[in-house]
Structures are given as structure tokens and as C-alpha cells.
Write a protein that holds these residues in place. Structure first.
Motif: not given
Length: 547
Positions: A318-319, A322-323, A330, A336, A521, A524
Motif C-alpha cells: 500500500n505504500s 495513491s489514495r 488507487a 508517499h 498510504h 504505510c
């Protein structure tokens, strides 16, 4: 000669031992003093229906978590202690994960797996259609117990597995020679030998679950799923009610010290049993599994590995996304990570740098203290039991309680930010000391006694012998203990939430705040950095920290 040696020997025990007593006994004494002077408020807590329910819920979730952890870990203990098969080393290595994994990462991983928009519900929507009702498990007792089982069933694998591995061959053969079948031999011969291991695993698991804080704080879902630790935090930090907070902390500490005493007795009995069994004429060798038994072992290994590694893999995955929003799904992105290392947005980078510097300081202090105590235990073997008992005390004293004691002291000190940081470092070091002492002492006692004797004949003091001869020979253990203390400090949240000044944000605090803001995110990305730190500690523990 003894007059020359005494001051150095005294330094070895008085400095770390005195600091340990100061850091542990002083805050506990303040908590107890506040409890005694609270008077009517303490009595009101004792008669409060709400706090009785909180205690019962705390004990209930700890007992249920312990029972399920024992059930889940027992097959793994058998496979580790009794069998040889492909993947045995991996299964044994997975049992080290709870020692290095911060609870906030477990919380984040399970939120991403089991949340309404988590991986499990995404798979359900793919199978049953987009209108399928999400499986709601978070923010309940079920979620708390699940994460506790995730965190603690490897302890059963490790503790009971070690006991299973040392069972003498002679007793099993004698039982079978007398006509006992496999099941009867297990209940009459094997199980009684394993009971100390099961008891030790159950007690330490119950203690850990009873003291659980961040898991319950995030996943509890409200007052009906609150524990003593969470209530102490709310009374002290949110309501500033030090009298009631100290009363709860004192009551919890007395109960946990009782459990810790039982654990110490059980652990001592377990060690004696393991030592006696290991000295037996013949130990039962591990069996090479084939066919159906091999399939059974792999059927346990694969789900166990997915259960442990799945939440961590979800955090890492998840890192890099994108949100999702209402207008765009996503998508793969490094945004991030760019934000994490963007100097203009210094929150994440500042948390990372502060965590690194602070944890290095904690690691250095803890290794020095553990080395001095380990060397003293080597020189005076009769002191070993007392030192082990002294260093084990932090296992049964919550860092929330320690933080409460320091706040009771420092609230009367003006401009106490530096003192709170020092107290926080001491609390972190206290949490790591029991493990670091065992790692370093375990290595020191493997050194030949002739080495230290030769140094003393040459006129070296105990302190010089430790620094110039014994510690260089114990370098792998020092590195392991240092990285372990660094990882524990870097992932510690409980004492940090209580003691850290408002401007001092660590990685776990930043992750906790991001989870609270539903910015999963970004959490994460920071969590992945923490996972890397834990992975290094995991590797070193698996390679050098077998004992």
C-alpha cells in the motif's frame, strides 16, 4: 588484591543496577504513594461498576487470546521440536517475529486487511459482486483477539517447541515397551514433560495481552472494549486525573507482579526440566517427515507464514499506491515516498531522524548496562538468579504505568521537556534490558573462563577485562542486542504517547496519528521504514540470538 578489584566490581553492578532501580522503583513508588493518598477516589474506583467491567474485559480478552494462541501454536511447536521437513527453519524463524515487530505495525496491517476497504473485503466484492456487504470485524473484541493471537502464537511455538526438542528417547521407548500406544504414551509421558513449557507460554502470553495498549487503543472501538491500560492513559493524558489514573495503575501493577512471580517460578522449573532432559543419555532425534505427515506440516506452515507475513506485505504494497477517491481509483505511485523524503514537508523526515538518533542512544545505554550486569553475573554466579529476576521485572510492569509515575514527578518541574525525554529513554531502555541481558550473558558464559583468569593474573581489573577482552570476543551478541534494543525503541508507542513532549514525534507516534486521520498510504510508507528496521533485527536475532 580484593581491595583493588572491589571498586571495579562495584561499578559493574551499582551503576546499571542503581539506574535500573531508579528508573523502575522511583516511578512505581510515586504511583503507589499517589494511590495511598488518593483515599476516597481510590475507594470509588474499587466500587465503580464501569471499572469492574473494564477489568473483567481486560482479563477476558487476555484469557481468550492466550487460549487461542496456545491452540494455534501447539502444532508448530511439535513440528519445530520433533520433525525435519522443508521449511522447518522458516517456521522457527517466524517465531522470532513478535520480539521485533512493533504493535502499531500489526494494527496497521490488520486495518488494511480487514477494513471496509481492505484486501479481504475487496476479494469478497470480486467474488460476490460490488454490492456485497463488507465483512465488519474491526473495532471489536474479535479484532483485538485476532491481533493478539497473531502476535503471541509464535511464542508457544518457540517455548513449547524447545521443550519438545529435549524430550529423552528412553522414556518414550519405555512407555511403548510396556504396551502403551502413541496416544496413551503422549498423555502419560510426553504431556507431563511439556506442561512447564505450556504454563510458561500461557503466563507470558496472558501478561502481554493483559498489558496490551496500542492494539486495544486503535481496535477497541469504544468504552465497551476498553482495558486497564487504555483507561490509565485516558485518565492521565486526556482528563489529567492523576489520582484515579495512579489508583488504576497501582492495582494493575500489583496484579501483574503476582503473575510475573508465577511466570518466574514456572520459567525456572522449565529451565531445570530442559537442562535435565538435555543431559539425558539419548534425546529423541527429529523425524524426517514424508507423505501425509509432510503435507500436514506444509499445510500448517503455509497458512502460518501468510498469517504472519500477510499484514506486513500489505503495508509495503500500500505504500506504493495513491489514495483512491470518488473520481479515481488507487494507482501505483511513489508520491508517499517522495513526501517522506521531502525536506520542505519535515514531519515524516523529522520523525525518522528523531527516532534514529533517540533509538541509537537507547541502544548504546542498554547494551552498556546489559554488558556490565552480564559480566558481574559471570564473575559471581550466585548473583545470576537475582540479576535475572531484577532485569525481568520490566516484563510485568507496563510502560504506561512507568510513564504515569514519571509524569507524577515531572508535573511539578518547570520546563521539563528535557527531563521527559530522559525519562522516555529510560523507559525504552528498561523494556529492552531483559532481552539484551539474556543475549549478552548467554554469549559471555560461553567464553572460556581461562581468558578472564589470565587477564586478572596480568593485573587487569574487572572493568578492563570486560572492555578490552570479553566484549570484543562477544561482538556478535553485542551487535544483536544493540540492534534489538534499537528496533524495540524505534517501534515503542506506549511510553512515547505518555512521556514524549508535544514537539517530539517518533515514527510510531506519526504512524498512529496518520491512522487516526485515515491517511493509511502515508502511514504505510513510514511503516515500511519501520519494517526494514525490524527486518534487520529479525535477521540478526535469527542468526546470532538462538539462545
Amino acid at each position: 588484591m580484593s581491595s583493588r578489584r572491589f571498586p571495579a566490581d562495584a561499578v559493574l553492578i551499582l551503576l546499571p543496577g542503581g539506574l535500573l532501580l531508579l528508573v523502575l522503583v522511583l516511578p512505581l513508588s510515586l504511583v503507589l504513594a499517589q494511590f495511598i493518598t488518593a483515599g476516597d477516589e481510590a475507594l470509588a474506583l474499587a466500587h465503580s461498576v464501569y471499572y469492574r467491567q473494564v477489568f473483567l474485559f481486560t482479563a477476558k480478552q487476555a484469557a481468550l487470546s492466550t487460549l487461542l494462541a496456545l491452540i494455534a501454536g501447539t502444532p508448530g511447536a511439535y513440528f519445530i521440536g520433533r520433525c525435519r521437513f522443508p521449511g522447518r527453519r522458516l517456521l522457527k524463524a517466524l517465531a522470532t517475529v513478535p520480539f521485533v515487530l512493533p504493535p502499531i505495525l500489526a494494527v496497521l496491517g490488520f486495518v488494511l486487511l480487514l477494513g471496509n476497504g481492505g484486501l479481504v473485503n475487496d476479494v469478497r466484492r470480486l467474488i460476490f459482486g460490488p454490492d456485497a456487504r463488507p465483512w465488519k470485524m474491526l473495532y471489536s473484541m474479535k479484532a483485538i483477539v485476532l491481533v493478539h493471537v497473531f502476535y503471541n502464537f509464535p511464542l508457544t511455538m518457540r517455548i513449547v517447541g524447545d521443550a519438545w526438542a529435549t524430550l529423552p528417547l528412553s522414556e518414550g521407548r519405555a512407555a511403548r515397551a510396556l504396551g502403551a500406544g502413541r496416544i496413551r504414551a503422549f498423555f502419560t509421558v510426553v504431556l507431563p514433560r511439556l506442561l512447564p513449557g505450556f504454563a510458561a507460554a500461557a503466563l507470558i502470553t496472558f501478561i502481554y495481552c493483559f498489558m496490551s495498549f496500542s492494539i486495544v487503543l486503535v481496535l477497541g472501538g469504544g468504552p465497551e472494549s476498553s482495558t486497564l491500560e487504555v483507561e490509565i492513559y485516558r485518565l492521565i493524558k486526556q482528563q489529567l486525573n492523576f489520582s484515579q489514573g495512579a489508583a488504576l495503575a497501582a492495582a494493575e501493577s500489583v496484579f501483574l507482579l503476582f503473575l510475573l512471580t508465577l511466570y518466574a517460578l514456572t520459567d525456572s522449573n522449565l529451565r531445570k526440566t530442559l537442562k535435565d532432559d538435555s543431559l539425558a543419555l539419548s534425546l529423541e532425534p527429529p523425524k524426517l517427515l514424508r507423505g501425509v505427515r509432510l503435507a500436514a506440516a506444509l499445510a500448517y506452515l503455509i497458512p502460518a507464514a501468510l498469517f504472519i507475513l500477510g499484514p506486513l506485505a500489505t503495508i509495503i504494497g500500500n505504500s506504493f499506491f495513491s489514495r483512491a477517491t470518488w473520481i479515481s481509483p488507487a494507482a501505483f505511485s511513489f508520491s508517499h515516498w517522495r513526501r517522506l523524503f521531502n525536506f520542505s514537508e519535515s514531519v515524516s523526515l523529522g520523525a525518522l531522524s528523531r527516532t534514529a538518533v533517540f533509538s541509537l542512544s537507547v541502544s548504546f545505554f542498554t547494551v552498556c548496562a546489559a554488558s556490565a550486569l552480564g559480566q558481574y553475573a559471570m564473575r559471581y554466579p550466585k548473583s545470576r538468579k537475582y540479576l535475572e529476576s531484577l532485569t525481568a521485572l520490566p516484563l510485568g510492569i507496563s510502560s504506561i504505568v512507568i510513564g504515569t509515575g514519571w509524569l507524577l514527578l515531572l508535573r511539578h518541574v518547570p520546563n521539563h521537556g528535557a527531563f521527559r525525554l530522559a525519562a522516555l529513554g529510560a523507559a525504552h531502555s528498561l523494556s529492552a534490558l531483559p532481552f539484551c541481558f539474556r543475549i549478552i550473558y548467554g554469549r559471555l558464559k560461553q567464553l572460556s573462563p581461562q581468558v578472564s583468569k589470565a587477564a586478572r593474573v596480568a593485573g587487569a581489573s574487572a572493568l578492563k577485562t570486560l572492555i578490552h577482552i570479553e566484549l570484543p570476543l562477544a561482538r556478535p551478541a553485542l551487535i544483536t542486542a544493540g540492534v534489538f534494543a534499537f528496533a524495540l525503541s524505534a517501534g515503542e508507542l506506549n511510553a512515547s504517547l505518555i512521556l514524549a513532549p508535544g514537539s517530539f514525534t517518533t515514527l510510531p507516534i506519526a504512524i498512529y496519528r496518520l491512522i487516526g486521520a485515515y491517511n493509511f498510504h502515508s502511514a504505510c510508507a513510514l511503516g515500511t521504514v519501520l519494517i526494514i528496521i525490524c527486518a534487520v533485527a529479525f535477521y540478526l536475532l535469527d542468526r546470532y540470538g538462538e539462545n
